[in-house]
Design a protein around this motif. Sequence first.
Motif, PDB file in Angstrom:
ATOM      1  N   UNK A 369       2.191   0.920 -11.434  1.00  0.00           N
ATOM      2  CA  UNK A 369       3.435   1.634 -11.134  1.00  0.00           C
ATOM      3  C   UNK A 369       4.577   0.659 -11.420  1.00  0.00           C
ATOM      4  N   UNK A 370       4.910   0.536 -12.694  1.00  0.00           N
ATOM      5  CA  UNK A 370       5.890  -0.485 -13.059  1.00  0.00           C
ATOM      6  C   UNK A 370       6.617  -0.113 -14.341  1.00  0.00           C
ATOM      7  N   UNK A 391      -2.820   8.322  -3.245  1.00  0.00           N
ATOM      8  CA  UNK A 391      -1.747   7.359  -3.522  1.00  0.00           C
ATOM      9  C   UNK A 391      -0.567   7.943  -4.285  1.00  0.00           C
ATOM     10  N   UNK A 392      -0.613   9.226  -4.636  1.00  0.00           N
ATOM     11  CA  UNK A 392       0.394   9.792  -5.529  1.00  0.00           C
ATOM     12  C   UNK A 392       1.821   9.641  -5.003  1.00  0.00           C
ATOM     13  N   UNK A 393       2.040   9.970  -3.745  1.00  0.00           N
ATOM     14  CA  UNK A 393       3.408   9.943  -3.233  1.00  0.00           C
ATOM     15  C   UNK A 393       3.879   8.519  -2.952  1.00  0.00           C
ATOM     16  N   UNK A 394       2.969   7.624  -2.600  1.00  0.00           N
ATOM     17  CA  UNK A 394       3.350   6.220  -2.466  1.00  0.00           C
ATOM     18  C   UNK A 394       3.766   5.624  -3.793  1.00  0.00           C
ATOM     19  N   UNK A 395       3.031   5.962  -4.853  1.00  0.00           N
ATOM     20  CA  UNK A 395       3.368   5.486  -6.191  1.00  0.00           C
ATOM     21  C   UNK A 395       4.722   6.029  -6.631  1.00  0.00           C
ATOM     22  N   UNK A 396       4.956   7.326  -6.365  1.00  0.00           N
ATOM     23  CA  UNK A 396       6.235   7.936  -6.738  1.00  0.00           C
ATOM     24  C   UNK A 396       7.391   7.279  -6.003  1.00  0.00           C
ATOM     25  N   UNK A 397       7.212   7.040  -4.708  1.00  0.00           N
ATOM     26  CA  UNK A 397       8.270   6.404  -3.926  1.00  0.00           C
ATOM     27  C   UNK A 397       8.539   4.987  -4.403  1.00  0.00           C
TER      28      UNK A 397
END
Length: 404
Positions: A369-370, A391-397
């Motif tokens: 996620x970078x 992990x989808x929403x953590x990655x988006x945030x």
Amino acid sequence: MHACILGAGIVGLATAYELQRKGWRITLIDAQTQAGMGASAGNGAQLSYAYVQPLADPAIYGQLPKLFCATDSPLKFRLKLDPHQWQWGLSFLAACNAQRSHRTTAELLTLAASSRAGYDSMLANTGIACDFAQAGKLVLLPDTTAMQSAQRQIDLQASLGAPAQSLLDADAAIAHESALAGYRHQFAGAVYTASECVADCLSVCQGLVTHLQAGGAQWLPATQVRALLAEGGRIKAVRTSQGDIEADLFVSALGWQTPALVAPLGIRLPIYPLKGYSITVPVAAGSTAPLVSVTDSKRKVVFARLGDRVRVAGMVELVGNDTRLDPSRIDSLRHSTRAVFPGLAFADGDDLQPWTGMRPATPTGLPITERAAGHPNLWINSGHGALGFTLAFGSALRIVQSLE
């Protein structure tokens, strides 16, 4: 500001959702005619925020001979003349050490906690119907060696602030989930986490598209992404089957296909597809079906109750870009379901909605996620492996916060 999200699986949709909340105008592109039809469609349905032991763990070395040699092994490896496969495999084995596994566990727990907050907020805001339940989770352990290893993982995660977990013997596990009574002599104990959840990821994906469109997003289904067009060190547009689309920001959430998209830009990503399978069992009235989410660590199969259905998912195949559905794997999942839950009757006979999908994984298990090197308006959001839904929403945030 205009953001173009490539990929309408749960990772891309979560990114689009969080960006739209921050005021971005969204264009969402996917090759399928409906959202969520890739790896999100038939995943294991578990939201595993607490017990996040990475696949790359020292214990894998002791399991490899059986995993490779058993005819019914959940692991399948087809050796190919593919340098990417070899490089990924060697990097995975290099990551199977205690120090790397502990570091990955800490990072996954942090990301999972953020993701839980993001998912819960989204669900409260949208009201999407998705068979969501905080049902708790049992990870079944086959023997005392596995029990000892699990206790070490529980202790590690407790030291990192993970939600409460407990190690139970088989009888105590059955007290939490009586549907396991017929499987009593096939496992020694289990890790129990009361806070774990389940939901139908496909329903979430399709509900998010509707919500995004209501907020003004442009949704382009059945649209092939062909290339990223760079100019002056930035991405100017994405070339698609419907023409070139310009934007200020591009996020590639194309899962296992992301490496091929960015390779012409000189970007090499350590992401390889891990093929998985699932069935969705309609529960017959009066039969004994689980309510608690269950992972059988020996069979490498997960079970999640979704309303009047049970999602059964598993297998790890390293077979390149072979997306064909292997009927023998579906038979294996059917057999596992009847073995673990002998009291579960299938309502519709053999209509089990067989599915296979390609889960994009990095060797360590940590998603990428970078910002893409050399292209400041291109972000990568891929490589979540079997934890894409979790992990989808953590990655988006993480991406949205980096843009602020």
